[in-house]
Motif scaffolding. Structure first.
Motif, short mmCIF file in Angstrom:
data_model
loop_
_atom_site.label_atom_id
_atom_site.label_comp_id
_atom_site.label_asym_id
_atom_site.label_seq_id
_atom_site.Cartn_x
_atom_site.Cartn_y
_atom_site.Cartn_z
N ALA A 84 15.08 18.33 -22.02
CA ALA A 84 15.58 17.39 -21.02
C ALA A 84 16.53 18.14 -20.08
CB ALA A 84 16.31 16.25 -21.72
N SER A 85 16.73 17.57 -18.89
CA SER A 85 17.65 18.19 -17.93
C SER A 85 19.06 18.33 -18.53
CB SER A 85 17.73 17.35 -16.65
OG SER A 85 16.48 17.34 -16.01
N GLU A 86 19.48 17.33 -19.31
CA GLU A 86 20.82 17.38 -19.92
C GLU A 86 20.92 18.55 -20.90
OE1 GLU A 86 18.89 14.73 -19.84
OE2 GLU A 86 20.00 13.04 -18.97
N GLU A 87 19.82 18.77 -21.64
CA GLU A 87 19.83 19.90 -22.61
C GLU A 87 19.88 21.24 -21.87
OE1 GLU A 87 17.15 18.42 -26.32
OE2 GLU A 87 16.16 18.47 -24.39
N PHE A 88 19.14 21.31 -20.77
CA PHE A 88 19.15 22.54 -19.97
C PHE A 88 20.56 22.79 -19.41
CE2 PHE A 88 17.88 24.43 -15.64
CZ PHE A 88 17.89 25.73 -16.12
N ALA A 89 21.19 21.72 -18.93
CA ALA A 89 22.55 21.86 -18.40
C ALA A 89 23.50 22.38 -19.47
CB ALA A 89 23.03 20.50 -17.87
N ASP A 122 13.90 35.70 -23.16
CA ASP A 122 14.81 35.17 -24.19
C ASP A 122 14.37 33.75 -24.52
OD1 ASP A 122 16.97 37.26 -24.52
OD2 ASP A 122 16.86 37.08 -22.34
N ASP A 123 13.69 33.12 -23.57
CA ASP A 123 13.26 31.75 -23.76
C ASP A 123 12.02 31.50 -22.91
OD1 ASP A 123 13.21 28.79 -23.38
OD2 ASP A 123 15.07 28.90 -24.52
N LEU A 124 11.02 30.87 -23.49
CA LEU A 124 9.85 30.44 -22.70
C LEU A 124 10.08 28.96 -22.38
CD1 LEU A 124 6.91 32.10 -24.69
CD2 LEU A 124 7.77 32.77 -22.45
N PHE A 125 10.19 28.65 -21.11
CA PHE A 125 10.65 27.34 -20.65
C PHE A 125 9.47 26.58 -20.04
CE2 PHE A 125 14.42 25.39 -18.01
CZ PHE A 125 14.02 24.12 -18.38
N SER A 126 9.10 25.46 -20.66
CA SER A 126 8.02 24.64 -20.12
C SER A 126 8.56 23.43 -19.37
CB SER A 126 7.11 24.16 -21.26
OG SER A 126 6.15 23.26 -20.73
N PHE A 127 7.98 23.14 -18.23
CA PHE A 127 8.32 21.95 -17.47
C PHE A 127 7.28 20.86 -17.73
CE2 PHE A 127 11.65 22.96 -14.10
CZ PHE A 127 12.14 24.06 -14.78
N GLY A 128 6.61 20.93 -18.86
CA GLY A 128 5.61 19.93 -19.22
C GLY A 128 4.22 20.55 -19.25
N LYS A 129 3.25 19.73 -19.67
CA LYS A 129 1.89 20.26 -19.87
C LYS A 129 1.10 20.40 -18.58
CE LYS A 129 1.38 18.40 -24.52
NZ LYS A 129 0.70 17.37 -25.31
N LEU A 130 1.62 19.84 -17.48
CA LEU A 130 0.89 19.92 -16.22
C LEU A 130 0.99 21.34 -15.65
CD1 LEU A 130 2.15 16.66 -14.47
CD2 LEU A 130 -0.01 17.00 -15.66
N ARG A 147 20.41 20.51 -10.44
CA ARG A 147 20.70 19.31 -11.25
C ARG A 147 21.58 19.67 -12.46
NH1 ARG A 147 18.52 14.19 -11.69
NH2 ARG A 147 17.14 14.71 -9.97
N ALA A 148 21.24 20.80 -13.09
CA ALA A 148 22.00 21.22 -14.28
C ALA A 148 23.48 21.43 -13.91
CB ALA A 148 21.41 22.50 -14.85
N PHE A 149 23.72 22.08 -12.79
CA PHE A 149 25.12 22.30 -12.38
C PHE A 149 25.80 20.98 -12.03
CE2 PHE A 149 26.18 26.76 -12.44
CZ PHE A 149 24.94 27.36 -12.63
N TYR A 157 25.01 12.57 -9.00
CA TYR A 157 23.68 13.03 -8.54
C TYR A 157 22.65 12.80 -9.64
CZ TYR A 157 19.95 16.32 -7.19
OH TYR A 157 18.74 16.90 -6.87
N HIS A 158 23.06 13.08 -10.89
CA HIS A 158 22.12 12.93 -12.01
C HIS A 158 22.25 11.53 -12.59
CE1 HIS A 158 19.60 13.84 -15.40
NE2 HIS A 158 20.54 13.40 -16.22
N LYS A 159 21.18 10.79 -12.51
CA LYS A 159 21.22 9.42 -13.05
C LYS A 159 20.22 9.32 -14.19
CE LYS A 159 22.47 7.47 -8.59
NZ LYS A 159 22.22 8.53 -7.64
#
Ligand SMILES: C[S@@+](CC[C@H](N)C(=O)[O-])C[C@H]1O[C@@H](n2cnc3c(N)ncnc32)[C@H](O)[C@@H]1O
Length: 159
Positions: A84-89, A122-130, A147-149, A157-159
């Motif tokens: 999730a964006s919150e986890e990334f932040a 260090d990390d393979l980051f997926s933005f979903g299966k699309l 958004r993370a910042f 900004y982040h809702k």
């Protein structure tokens, strides 16, 4: 913090360039965001699997040449780890706390990234299966970094 996005090929469309410039401007209060474009290899439609691997390997060598040992590297990959964006932040906050001031994001070319590039991650980051076009992916990634910042500053900004 220094943020680097290593990607393959030049952005052609003005609307993508404008979107990137907008997020670079918004990010300037938090971090320097450098976009490093490496040349793409010609990938005609009828390539054999071996030829496709060769394209990824050559592009991969160009990508790896732009990454220093000290950099924490996220390689964007469909089959990577989703969050999730919150986890990334929170991850960005934690990386900073633990002394990582150089974050690098890699976006592969039209055929994806080579095994060597994935190994460096260090990390393979997926933005979903699309599957997203690599040029659009730059814009989506820039927005998610911004958004993370904003999450980390408690902005609405982040809702
Ligand atoms: C057109 S895609 C490559 C498709 C290729 N078949 C593959 O599986 O990687 C180009 C690049 O965009 C990024 N990308 C596209 N969609 C993505 C997603 N859903 N999550 C993470 N990265 C993605 C990856 O870095 C990928 O290497």
């Amino acid at each position: 913090m220094n943020i680097k996005i290593v990607c393959v090929g030049k952005l052609k469309e003005k609307y993508f360039k404008d979107a990137i410039a907008e997020y670079q401007k918004r990010m300037s209060r938090f971090a320097k965001v450098e976009i490093v474009q490496v040349p793409d290899e010609k990938a005609p439609e009828k390539l054999s699997p071996a030829e496709m691997e060769q394209v990824k390997e050559v592009e991969g060598e160009r990508i790896l040449a732009k990454i220093k040992d000290k950099e924490y590297v996220y390689v964007l990959a469909i089959k990577g780890k989703q969050r999730a964006s919150e986890e990334f932040a929170k991850e960005i906050k934690d990386l900073t706390t633990y002394g990582h001031s150089d974050l690098t994001f890699v976006i592969g070319g039209s055929l994806g990234t080579s095994p060597a590039v994935n190994k460096r991650a260090d990390d393979l980051f997926s933005f979903g299966k699309l599957t997203m076009p690599h040029q659009l992916m730059r814009v989506v990634l820039m927005e998610q970094i911004y958004r993370a910042f904003m999450i980390n500053t408690g902005s609405p900004y982040h809702k």
